[in-house]
Every structure is written in C-alpha cells, then in structure tokens.
Design a protein around this motif. Structure first.
Motif, PDB file in Angstrom:
ATOM      1  N   ALA A   1       0.834  -1.212   0.000  1.00 35.41           N
ATOM      2  CA  ALA A   1       0.000   0.000   0.000  1.00 35.41           C
ATOM      3  C   ALA A   1       0.863   1.255   0.000  1.00 35.41           C
ATOM      4  N   ASP A   2       1.923   1.266   0.808  1.00 33.10           N
ATOM      5  CA  ASP A   2       2.790   2.440   0.876  1.00 33.10           C
ATOM      6  C   ASP A   2       3.535   2.652  -0.438  1.00 33.10           C
ATOM      7  N   PHE A   3       3.955   1.569  -1.057  1.00 34.79           N
ATOM      8  CA  PHE A   3       4.640   1.710  -2.346  1.00 34.79           C
ATOM      9  C   PHE A   3       3.695   2.313  -3.393  1.00 34.79           C
ATOM     10  N   LEU A   4       2.484   1.786  -3.468  1.00 35.50           N
ATOM     11  CA  LEU A   4       1.520   2.288  -4.450  1.00 35.50           C
ATOM     12  C   LEU A   4       1.155   3.746  -4.169  1.00 35.50           C
ATOM     13  N   GLY A   5       0.912   4.058  -2.896  1.00 30.18           N
ATOM     14  CA  GLY A   5       0.588   5.433  -2.536  1.00 30.18           C
ATOM     15  C   GLY A   5       1.743   6.376  -2.844  1.00 30.18           C
ATOM     16  N   GLY A   6       2.965   5.916  -2.549  1.00 31.97           N
ATOM     17  CA  GLY A   6       4.131   6.731  -2.845  1.00 31.97           C
ATOM     18  C   GLY A   6       4.306   6.966  -4.329  1.00 31.97           C
ATOM     19  N   ALA A   7       3.989   5.953  -5.130  1.00 31.84           N
ATOM     20  CA  ALA A   7       4.096   6.096  -6.582  1.00 31.84           C
ATOM     21  C   ALA A   7       3.136   7.168  -7.090  1.00 31.84           C
ATOM     22  N   VAL A   8       1.941   7.211  -6.520  1.00 31.62           N
ATOM     23  CA  VAL A   8       0.955   8.206  -6.967  1.00 31.62           C
ATOM     24  C   VAL A   8       1.353   9.613  -6.511  1.00 31.62           C
ATOM     25  N   THR A   9       1.975   9.727  -5.318  1.00 32.36           N
ATOM     26  CA  THR A   9       2.370  11.058  -4.828  1.00 32.36           C
ATOM     27  C   THR A   9       3.469  11.677  -5.674  1.00 32.36           C
TER      28      THR A   9
ATOM     29  N   LYS B   1       3.143  12.089  -8.725  1.00 28.82           N
ATOM     30  CA  LYS B   1       2.405  12.788  -9.779  1.00 28.82           C
ATOM     31  C   LYS B   1       1.320  13.712  -9.233  1.00 28.82           C
ATOM     32  N   ALA B   2       0.927  13.511  -7.990  1.00 31.11           N
ATOM     33  CA  ALA B   2      -0.175  14.294  -7.419  1.00 31.11           C
ATOM     34  C   ALA B   2       0.136  14.642  -5.972  1.00 31.11           C
ATOM     35  N   ALA B   3      -0.587  15.634  -5.431  1.00 33.58           N
ATOM     36  CA  ALA B   3      -0.402  16.056  -4.047  1.00 33.58           C
ATOM     37  C   ALA B   3      -0.849  14.945  -3.095  1.00 33.58           C
ATOM     38  N   ALA B   4      -0.145  14.844  -1.960  1.00 36.30           N
ATOM     39  CA  ALA B   4      -0.433  13.782  -0.996  1.00 36.30           C
ATOM     40  C   ALA B   4      -1.889  13.810  -0.533  1.00 36.30           C
TER      41      ALA B   4
ATOM     42  N   THR C   1      -4.937   4.982 -14.498  1.00 30.63           N
ATOM     43  CA  THR C   1      -3.877   4.223 -13.828  1.00 30.63           C
ATOM     44  C   THR C   1      -3.611   4.757 -12.429  1.00 30.63           C
ATOM     45  N   LEU C   2      -3.424   6.066 -12.318  1.00 32.11           N
ATOM     46  CA  LEU C   2      -3.133   6.653 -11.006  1.00 32.11           C
ATOM     47  C   LEU C   2      -4.316   6.513 -10.056  1.00 32.11           C
TER      48      LEU C   2
ATOM     49  N   ALA D   1      -4.264   4.472  -6.533  1.00 33.73           N
ATOM     50  CA  ALA D   1      -4.669   5.119  -5.279  1.00 33.73           C
ATOM     51  C   ALA D   1      -5.757   4.313  -4.574  1.00 33.73           C
ATOM     52  N   LEU D   2      -6.730   3.839  -5.341  1.00 29.81           N
ATOM     53  CA  LEU D   2      -7.809   3.036  -4.756  1.00 29.81           C
ATOM     54  C   LEU D   2      -7.276   1.713  -4.205  1.00 29.81           C
ATOM     55  N   LEU D   3      -6.383   1.067  -4.962  1.00 32.25           N
ATOM     56  CA  LEU D   3      -5.808  -0.198  -4.501  1.00 32.25           C
ATOM     57  C   LEU D   3      -4.984   0.017  -3.233  1.00 32.25           C
ATOM     58  N   SER D   4      -4.260   1.135  -3.181  1.00 32.56           N
ATOM     59  CA  SER D   4      -3.505   1.460  -1.977  1.00 32.56           C
ATOM     60  C   SER D   4      -4.431   1.603  -0.772  1.00 32.56           C
ATOM     61  N   GLY D   5      -5.563   2.270  -0.966  1.00 36.63           N
ATOM     62  CA  GLY D   5      -6.523   2.440   0.117  1.00 36.63           C
ATOM     63  C   GLY D   5      -7.118   1.129   0.582  1.00 36.63           C
ATOM     64  N   VAL D   6      -7.413   0.238  -0.357  1.00 35.86           N
ATOM     65  CA  VAL D   6      -7.969  -1.078  -0.007  1.00 35.86           C
ATOM     66  C   VAL D   6      -6.959  -1.885   0.800  1.00 35.86           C
ATOM     67  N   LEU D   7      -5.713  -1.892   0.351  1.00 40.13           N
ATOM     68  CA  LEU D   7      -4.671  -2.649   1.046  1.00 40.13           C
ATOM     69  C   LEU D   7      -4.383  -2.069   2.424  1.00 40.13           C
ATOM     70  N   ASP D   8      -4.384  -0.748   2.528  1.00 40.47           N
ATOM     71  CA  ASP D   8      -4.147  -0.119   3.826  1.00 40.47           C
ATOM     72  C   ASP D   8      -5.257  -0.464   4.807  1.00 40.47           C
TER      73      ASP D   8
END
Length: 291
Positions: free
Chosen positions: A16-24, A26-29, A216-217, A221-228
């Motif tokens: 989850a952290d890797f996916l969230g970090g990948a999205v950040t 390109k976009a604001a946290a 994709t992004l 982000a959604l997958l990161s939220g589900v995993l978290d």
C-alpha cells in the motif's frame, strides 16, 4: 496466529505504501488520500458488517481517536514520500512506529528480555543513520530557511508519521475486540475527518495541489486504500490476540516490501551510512522479533 496476522499486515502495508508513494510522485499527498481513505472506509465497513459484532461508544471512540492520529500520520508519511526516497522514508517511519508500542507494552507489564531491549536501542541508532542525507548546500542557507528545510525533509517527516502510527497502534489495542471490527470503522472515520479538514484548510489557501488524474493513477490510489484498510484489520486482529509490542513490531517490518518494490521500480540507491543504518535496523527488528 499472531505472527501470521501481523506479518500479513506488514505485507499489505508495504505494498500500500509503495503504491501510494508512486501516486504522490504525480499528485499532491492530500489528493491521493482523498481517494485512498474513502475506499478504505468502505472496505472496513463491509468487513465489520460481515464479521458480526455491534458498534459500542467506548471502542468506537478509541478507534476514532486512533484514526485521527493515523490520518495525521498518513498525510505526513505521503508528504515524506514526495520529499525523499521510499527506501529511506519507509524504514524511518516504521522504526519510529515500532518503538512507542514497545515502550507502552513494557509500561503495562509486558515482559521483554535483554535481546528485545537491545533491539529497540539499535532501532533508535538506525533512525539516526538512515536519516542522514548529503546536501552541502544547506550550510549556506539562512538559519530560518534551514530549519524549514529540515522540518520539511523526508526523514524528519517520516519520523513524525511513525510516531503518529505508533499512537494509532497503541490506541487500537485499547479499543479491544469485544465489538468485532467496529473500532476499525471508527478509525477510518477519524482518517476521513482529518483528510476533509486538511482539504478545507488547503482550499482556503488557494488549492490542495495537483489532482490524481488518469485511470492508472486513480486505480493505484484506490488499490492502496484497499490494502491499507486490509492491513488495519489484520493488525487489529493480531494485536487483540497477543502482545502489543510483538504485534506492532512485526507489523512494522513492512518497509522491507516497500524498499524492495522501490528498488525494482525506481532503482533507488542508498548512501553508505544509510546502508549501515538499514543493516542496524534489520538487526534491531530481528532482535525485537526473536525476543
């Protein structure tokens, strides 16, 4: 069972952290969290309804307060990921998150042998080593500007996020498991409140930064939220079946996954002192776990 649940939580948090970090990147946290947190709330709400139990004011309150701390930790952590490499930010945050629950567990009577105490000390040393960044230009900056840069650096914010996560871990233990997964629902509501308040504050200041755009992004982000959210549930089950210190430290092994994925995806490299810090961190966590 505690070990399996906690390590499963670590795996889910790491991805989850890797996916969230990948999205950040390109976009604001805060924009990323505006996708992650609501989907996570939906996941835990469905899980609570399916698993039985009923909401109770006491445990729900503990969960809500834990969620406020966790939400603050998530925002700080995602900002840290946008400021520094995942291979540094994730370990610093995790080690800081592990130390507080161990201290609370000891204070409440959980017995730790000498090897575990040594492991905790090694974790403290590791935080300092891994946090070291080379930037000779900082010495020429004004004092005030230097402090702002320091406080806004990846490792410092990672340490702050870790302390928030540590409080989150402790408060979920206090919530107990007598009402099923409803304390986790309360926690995710707390996460959402923090995110909404942050969005409101940023909106009044002229904007919350780049949006999450593209399928994709948004999907990441959604997958990161589900995993978290899934990791929250796994940790909650683990901590209510065993010692706080054991469950929290095992869960805090998640940087191994984040760092591995970051090295594969971004070829991130560490300085020598940071590599030493990583080795010390592994030794410290291993000692704590073995104890």
């Amino acid at each position: 069972m505690v070990t399996v649940l906690a390590l499963s939580a670590a795996l889910a948090y790491g991805v989850a952290d890797f996916l969230g970090g990948a999205v950040t990147r390109k976009a604001a946290a805060i924009r990323v969290l505006s996708w992650c947190v609501p989907i996570g709330l939906g996941v835990v709400l469905v899980s609570a309804l399916l698993s039985g139990g009923s909401p109770s004011p006491g445990p729900m309150t503990w969960g809500f307060v834990a969620g406020l701390c966790g939400g603050a930790g998530l925002m700080t952590f995602y900002r840290a990921l946008a400021r520094g490499p995942m291979s540094v930010v994730a370990p610093v945050s995790a080690l800081a998150a592990a130390i507080l629950p161990v201290a609370v567990g000891v204070a409440k009577g959980e017995r730790l042998d000498a090897s575990v105490l040594l492991g905790v000390l090694l974790c403290l040393v590791a935080i300092g080593l891994v946090s070291m960044e080379a930037d000779g230009r900082k010495a020429a900056a004004p004092v005030a500007d230097g402090w702002r840069r320091l406080l806004d650096s990846g490792p410092i914010m990672a340490g702050v996020s870790g302390m928030c996560f540590g409080i989150f871990f402790v408060l979920l233990k206090e919530a107990g498991d007598g009402t099923g997964l409803w304390p986790i629902v309360g926690a995710r509501v707390g996460n959402l409140v923090i995110v909404l308040v942050a969005l409101l504050v940023l909106a009044t200041r002229g904007g919350a930064g780049p949006r999450v755009s593209g399928r994709t992004l948004i999907g990441l982000a959604l997958l990161s939220g589900v995993l978290d959210a899934g990791a929250n549930v796994l940790y909650f089950l683990a901590v209510n079946q065993g010692l706080l210190s054991l469950a929290a430290v095992l869960t805090s092994l998640y940087p191994a996954i984040t760092v591995l994925l970051a090295r594969i995806a971004y070829s991130e490299r560490l300085r020598t002192v940071q590599r030493v810090g990583m080795a010390v961190a592994l030794a410290g966590v291993a000692l704590v776990t073995a104890g």
